[in-house]
Write an enzyme that holds these catalytic residues in place. Structure first.
Site, mmCIF file in Angstrom:
data_model
loop_
_atom_site.group_PDB
_atom_site.id
_atom_site.type_symbol
_atom_site.label_atom_id
_atom_site.label_comp_id
_atom_site.label_asym_id
_atom_site.label_seq_id
_atom_site.Cartn_x
_atom_site.Cartn_y
_atom_site.Cartn_z
ATOM 1 N N PRO A 1 0.835 -1.206 0.000
ATOM 2 C CA PRO A 1 0.000 0.000 0.000
ATOM 3 C C PRO A 1 0.865 1.249 0.000
ATOM 4 C CG PRO A 1 -0.627 -1.524 1.766
ATOM 5 C CD PRO A 1 0.673 -2.002 1.214
ATOM 6 N N GLU A 2 0.737 2.061 -1.009
ATOM 7 C CA GLU A 2 1.428 3.344 -1.068
ATOM 8 C C GLU A 2 0.379 4.437 -0.960
ATOM 9 O OE1 GLU A 2 4.434 3.518 -4.152
ATOM 10 O OE2 GLU A 2 4.624 1.343 -4.158
#
Length: 266
Positions: free
Chosen positions: A5-6
């Site tokens: 997850p960015e």
DNA sequence: CATGTCGCCTGCGAGC
DNA sequence: TGCTCGCAGGCGACAT
């Protein structure tokens, strides 16, 4: 191939959680015994007043200036409806409307803590500007990158030049800007091009609801669509979409990196 | 302070 | 087909 997850993935989750949390009190909570997760239970009795994001960190603020600070790590998922049969459920919260929120994290690289009066430590305390804020300018990026001689890719992953860029979007931004990720000194024009590229790839990621490769699902358990728009990340051995050269893969300071040896120069 | 190294975790793909 | 082995990776602690 994996996924982390960015910023776009965390922003997607933030938007989905916000209407479900704001104004709701926490009536019960539980956690895995690891100190990485036990702070989850500290805010029982408090009421959520805001759901914010800084870089890849979610900041769930309550009414007395405390915040639940959540980082999803590598495989973390935060979603409405805790699944108590999930062996990887690391924390959960029950709200005063009966709903539950579950934090599931296979690898336990995620982390939950409580911050007081907006005082932070660690990476969150030294985070660079948000990429969509006016304070993130080409000049800021140029000066930040010039302040260190580490590899460009390493600097981007440090979260200091700009907040929220991880391995996927770092590779995508370097590709779009035509800059080799192992560059150590960047010119002003190239910093300007990189600034445009960072904003572009992150904005596109948000607009597409995040990138789903294997692990990431959004708060409603759905996958994003940005994986169909990646030009570089995970495509080593495949032809460059611009010039046809086979994309190359190596590690830079221990991080897997994919780039085009023709389009991206030092 | 800037920089570099290591450990945390576990599923899964590569290779035999 | 079944097994072992090492990779993947953001962050924080720690050493230099």
């Amino acid at each position: 191939m994996t996924s982390v997850p960015e910023l776009p993935e965390v922003e997607t989750i933030r938007r989905q959680l916000e209407p479900r949390l704001v104004g709701r009190a926490i009536v019960d909570a539980g956690s895995h015994p690891s100190p990485k997760f036990t702070p989850a239970i500290e805010l029982v009795g408090a009421t959520f007043e805001a759901v914010r994001r800084r870089g890849k960190f979610l900041l769930l603020g309550v009414d007395d200036d405390r915040e639940l600070v959540i980082h999803l790590g590598m495989t973390g998922r935060l979603r409405p409806g805790a699944d108590f049969d999930d062996p990887y459920l690391r924390a959960w919260w029950r709200l005063d409307d009966g709903a539950t929120i579950g934090f599931s994290d296979v690898r336990r690289f995620g982390r939950i803590r409580v911050a007081y009066n907006h005082r932070y430590d660690g990476t969150l305390a030294v985070l660079g500007p948000e990429p969509f804020d006016d304070s993130f300018t080409p000049d800021h990026l140029y000066r930040s990158l010039r302040s260190s001689s580490r590899h460009l890719k390493t600097q981007l992953l440090s979260q200091r030049p700009v907040a929220g860029v991880g391995n996927i979007y770092a590779d995508e931004a370097c590709f779009r800007a035509g800059i080799h990720p192992a560059t150590r000194r960047i010119s002003r024009p190239r910093a300007t091009a990189l600034h445009e590229a960072i904003v572009h790839v992150l904005r596109q990621g948000v607009d597409n609801g995040g990138t789903t490769l294997r692990d990431y699902l959004d708060a409603d358990g759905r996958s994003g669509a940005n994986q169909h728009h990646l030009h570089c990340y995970g495509r080593y051995g495949e032809p460059c979409v611009d010039c046809g050269t086979v994309l190359r893969r190596s590690t830079i300071d221990g991080r897997t990196t994919t780039w085009c040896p023709t389009c991206q120069t030092r």
